[in-house]
Design an enzyme around this catalytic site. Structure first.
Site: not given
Ligand code: NAD
Ligand code: DAU
Length: 349
Positions: A34, A82, A101, A131-133, A156, A158, A160, A185, A220, A288-289
């Protein structure tokens, strides 16, 4: 003895994964790599830091020399990845940090793994935690399935999504035995108070406004972090190579409804009259978005690997609030210094 590298193990979810693996598998040597960014905190792992099968390595996943050296030195059989920049709001302010990163860092790890094992894949695994995003947003109905096309909306998500694609491409092109999970989440102990639940707990404790983005009608699917760590353990050991698994809590909440339940529990636990914390609710400018709704179909991991959440949302939320109330020093430590600057920038616009 198997050597397993866990990246981002000082962060929120990573620390729960490290604890589970160190305690459950004394026959494994667990390496926690880390960078200790603002989100990384070795205080999260005090209970296991002296265990013989645990080693902490401070470093940056984007530092190619460092990563290649530790792969050569320790010959990791498996990687559970992770480490990431994880907060959507920060990705809107500083998207390049997320590309570096989350995309480059993942590629550096994949390259090191490929170079170390040179196609000798027996007993090896690269586990990418996503992530599910990446699936974008749902309307009022429907669920994200493993086959839902990627459609990310924030820097974020995009970044991932891109890292997921690289993991898959390394699997197809070089044969790397990977698994990917896309989770909803998380909430629980040790979550940095920039995310909704710990931010609002901290604000109630310090009598600050509770900043609800937009009309609060965003949805969520919430999962208790220890149940995510249990799922990661299961997929790491039993998941099928080159497969992806969705992980979720079967637990959808509109933000405003969740916030009201949180306020009620806080009032009860702090012995305050009902309605006290809810008075702090303040509607602010929208993100936004902002994705309208996330909801996971977790039937694949349930049917194929037998995973399901172990606690209800009410239980998990209660455990979480109790932890923050009993660990005010942890909260004070992580909210001193740079946190104040971040908070002003994010909320005093
Ligand atoms: P977090 O922000 O709490 O922790 C991230 C950790 O990564 C920190 O310890 C940080 O120091 C470390 N890190 C950051 N950049 C690094 C770098 N360049 N090199 C080495 N370490 C670095 O994040 P989290 O919420 O625990 O999320 C962990 C992972 O799970 C992320 O990949 C995230 O995308 C994914 N995820 C999170 C959630 C959630 O709800 N929090 C849900 C699904 C998936
Ligand atoms: O779905 C998985 C993702 O969940 C993870 O990949 C991310 O790492 C994690 O941060 C989380 O992303 P969200 O953007 O959904 O989480 P966050 O806690 O930031 O916000 C949850 C909801 O609450 C979202 O609709 C935005 C809203 N919100 C958030 C904050 C911080 C507010 O209304 N006010 C706030 O101050």
């Amino acid at each position: 003895m198997k050597a397993i590298l866990i990246t981002g193990g000082a962060g929120f979810i990573g620390s729960h994964v490290v604890r589970l693996m160190v305690n459950k598998y004394p026959e494994y040597q667990i390496f926690n790599l880390d960078k200790l960014t603002y989100a990384g905190n070795l205080g999260n792992l005090q209970d296991i830091e002296n265990k013989e099968n645990y080693t902490f390595l401070k470093g940056d996943i984007t530092d190619e020399n460092f990563i290649n050296n530790i792969f050569n030195q320790y010959s990791f059989d498996g990687v559970i990845h992770l480490a990431a920049e994880s907060h959507v709001d920060r990705s809107i302010t500083d998207p390049l940090a997320f590309a570096k990163t989350n995309i480059l860092g993942t590629m550096v790890l994949l390259n090191a793994f490929k170079t170390l094992w040179k196609g000798q894949w027996e007993g090896k695994r690269f586990y990418h935690v996503s992530t599910d995003e990446v699936y974008g947003t749902l309307g009022e109905t429907g669920l994200f399935e493993e086959t839902t096309p990627y459609d990310p909306n924030s820097p974020y998500s995009a970044s991932k999504a891109s890292s997921d694609h690289f993991v898959r491409a390394y699997g197809e092109t070089y044969g790397i035995p990977y698994v990917i999970t896309n989770c909803s989440n998380n909430y629980g102990q040790n979550q940095f108070p920039e995310k909704l639940i710990p931010l609002f707990i901290n604000n109630i404790l310090t009598s600050k406004p509770l900043p609800v983005y937009g009309d609060g009608n965003y949805t969520r699917d919430w999962l208790y972090v220890v149940d995510h760590a249990r799922a990661i353990d299961l997929v790491y050991h039993k998941g099928v190579d080159h497969e992806t698994y969705n992980i979720g809590g079967f637990n959808e909440w509109k933000n405003i409804d969740l916030i009201k339940v949180l306020c009620e529990q806080m009032d009860q636990k702090l012995n305050k009259p009902k309605g006290t914390s809810a008075q702090l609710i303040t509607y602010v400018k929208d993100r936004p978005g902002h994705d309208l709704r996330y909801a996971i179909d977790a039937s694949k991991i349930n049917k194929e690997l037998g995973w399901e959440p172990s606690v209800t949302f009410e239980q998990g939320l209660s455990i979480t609030i109790d932890w923050y109330l009993n660990n005010k020093e942890w909260l004070e430590n992580v909210t001193s210094g740079n946190y104040q600057k971040y908070y002003e920038l994010q909320y005093q616009k």
